[in-house]
Design a protein around this motif. Sequence first.
Motif, short mmCIF file in Angstrom:
data_model
loop_
_atom_site.label_atom_id
_atom_site.label_comp_id
_atom_site.label_asym_id
_atom_site.label_seq_id
_atom_site.Cartn_x
_atom_site.Cartn_y
_atom_site.Cartn_z
N THR A 339 25.31 37.24 -3.92
CA THR A 339 24.78 37.35 -2.54
C THR A 339 23.36 36.79 -2.48
OG1 THR A 339 26.10 39.35 -2.18
CG2 THR A 339 24.28 38.93 -0.65
N GLN A 342 23.37 32.97 -2.69
CA GLN A 342 23.78 32.31 -1.45
C GLN A 342 22.67 32.37 -0.39
OE1 GLN A 342 26.70 30.57 -1.49
NE2 GLN A 342 26.69 31.29 -3.60
N VAL A 343 21.94 33.47 -0.35
CA VAL A 343 20.80 33.57 0.58
C VAL A 343 19.73 32.56 0.20
CG1 VAL A 343 18.94 35.07 1.37
CG2 VAL A 343 21.26 35.98 1.16
N ALA A 346 20.70 29.34 1.52
CA ALA A 346 20.53 29.32 2.99
C ALA A 346 19.09 29.04 3.39
CB ALA A 346 21.00 30.65 3.58
N ASP A 440 20.70 23.17 9.31
CA ASP A 440 21.03 24.44 9.98
C ASP A 440 22.51 24.79 9.76
OD1 ASP A 440 18.47 24.77 10.91
OD2 ASP A 440 18.88 23.92 12.89
N GLN A 443 23.02 25.96 6.23
CA GLN A 443 22.48 27.32 6.08
C GLN A 443 23.45 28.36 6.61
OE1 GLN A 443 18.73 26.93 8.10
NE2 GLN A 443 17.78 25.81 6.41
N ASP A 444 24.12 28.05 7.72
CA ASP A 444 25.13 28.97 8.26
C ASP A 444 26.28 29.16 7.26
OD1 ASP A 444 23.65 29.12 10.56
OD2 ASP A 444 24.89 27.71 11.71
N LEU A 447 25.26 31.51 4.51
CA LEU A 447 25.19 32.90 4.99
C LEU A 447 26.59 33.51 5.06
CD1 LEU A 447 22.44 32.66 7.77
CD2 LEU A 447 22.25 33.72 5.50
N VAL A 448 27.58 32.70 5.44
CA VAL A 448 28.96 33.18 5.41
C VAL A 448 29.38 33.49 3.98
CG1 VAL A 448 31.38 32.50 5.77
CG2 VAL A 448 29.66 32.01 7.54
N ALA A 450 27.42 34.41 1.61
CA ALA A 450 26.72 35.64 1.24
C ALA A 450 27.45 36.86 1.79
CB ALA A 450 25.29 35.61 1.76
N ALA A 451 27.95 36.76 3.02
CA ALA A 451 28.69 37.87 3.61
C ALA A 451 29.98 38.14 2.84
CB ALA A 451 29.02 37.55 5.08
#
Length: 491
Positions: A339, A342-343, A346, A440, A443-444, A447-448, A450-451
């Motif tokens: 996690t 991945q952040v 991002a 951008d 980066q999205d 974040l996915v 990471a989730a």
Amino acid sequence: MLRKIPYKWLVATAFVMALFMEILDMTVLNTALPILGEHFGAETSELQWLVTGYLVSLAVFIPASGWVADRFGDKRTFVLALAIYTGASLWAGLAGSVTELLVARVTQGVGGGLLTPVGTAMLFRAFPPHERARASAVLAIPTTLAPALGPVLGGWLADNVSWRWVFLLKVPVGIVGLIFSAVALRPGERTARERLDVLGFLTGGAGLATLLVGLERGAREGWSDQASLLLVTAGAALIAAFVVTERRVAAPMIDLQLLRNRMFRLGNLILMPAAAATMGALFVVPLMVQTTMGLTATESGLLTMFQAFGMLVMLPFTNRVFQQVGPRRMLAGGFAVITVSQVMLALVDAGSSLWLIRSSMFLMGMAGAFIMVPVQAAAFSSITPQETARASALFSTARQVAASLGVALLATTLTVRMTSHLDSLASTAGEAARAAAAFDAYQDVFLVAAAVAVLGVIVSFRVRDEEAAASRGKPAPEPVPTTLEAAEVTP
């Protein structure tokens, strides 16, 4: 000389050679495709079948591998699969047309579809339950190094030697592996006497192949592509038919009853977030650095190799940590670190140092060692030797589907978010604004990822260390009888 070496390490050596060669093949070809197109005068859509054809063949034979190993013996099956794979690699390297190369690739898939699950079963039979974390660490070496080296090696060979050596390079390794396996391995028991479940083979192989091709096409073409949606739908329907079939036949090709084993079921489930966060990121990072930072394919390959470095640094310690703390905390900690990685990705933008990406990939590799080793050791901790071949076939199938789903998820997110960010720009926007919009979108995506890794943390807390006691050299707890079992023994 070989008699002085413990048999388990002979099995590990044979399997590592074969597995490294097979996994390398999945990544080494991609960077050589443009040169193949120039040599044969072929379109990209035609060349893509060199990847897809191998994937289809692989998917058809993975589910059948357990029955084949039980029916003919794991050594015979392993040696035969390695011979098919090595011979097909030679054929591919000598191919005179795209059609001939495609047939050779499909033949490679036959060998590859049998190699990994049968080799895994041999390895877990050779290592006692309390040493299976060590066996899983051995497996992690080729599964880490091959994907990292593949793009770099494939690009270098195609640019500086010949595209033919992308395939021919594996021939001497295969020959050495064949000789070693024939001499060092013991004949395996032939435990299956029943005939092949033909309906299960057809529905399972066709369903998995169709699903994987649909996911691969959807990731490449986007989900507005009707053919991708049709393939995924048809694949899912065939797999549903396969499940119904396997529940009704007396001797199923894949024993779905194994999923009643809670630890084995959780192990297969954990593969999903693990693959989505790691394999998906390994797919997206090269795209990002090549399209937004101007790196070459070779440079991006050297960048993502830090993931392999991280895993190799951590692998020597995984067995010791597993024995001390158990799978639950290792898995949760590994997903937590993924996690974070991945952040970090991002946060990458046009002004970021490449060391931010290298550091993230290194962390991802370290965390991957803390996931793949315990999940394999724990999943097989209560699988009996008689069940190992078919359990390995099921586990390999789940791993293949998980990797494809992970790539499809992040590729789809990238397509959707890239379109959204670019469409929001004014028509007069300059290159700098478009580049910022592209960052951008990436980066999205991270974040996915990471989730998804956070989801992995949550699933990890469902693992019970005591259920993996056998793989840690501890006595397993007595099973608690179900209500039905209790009723049967109650006077």
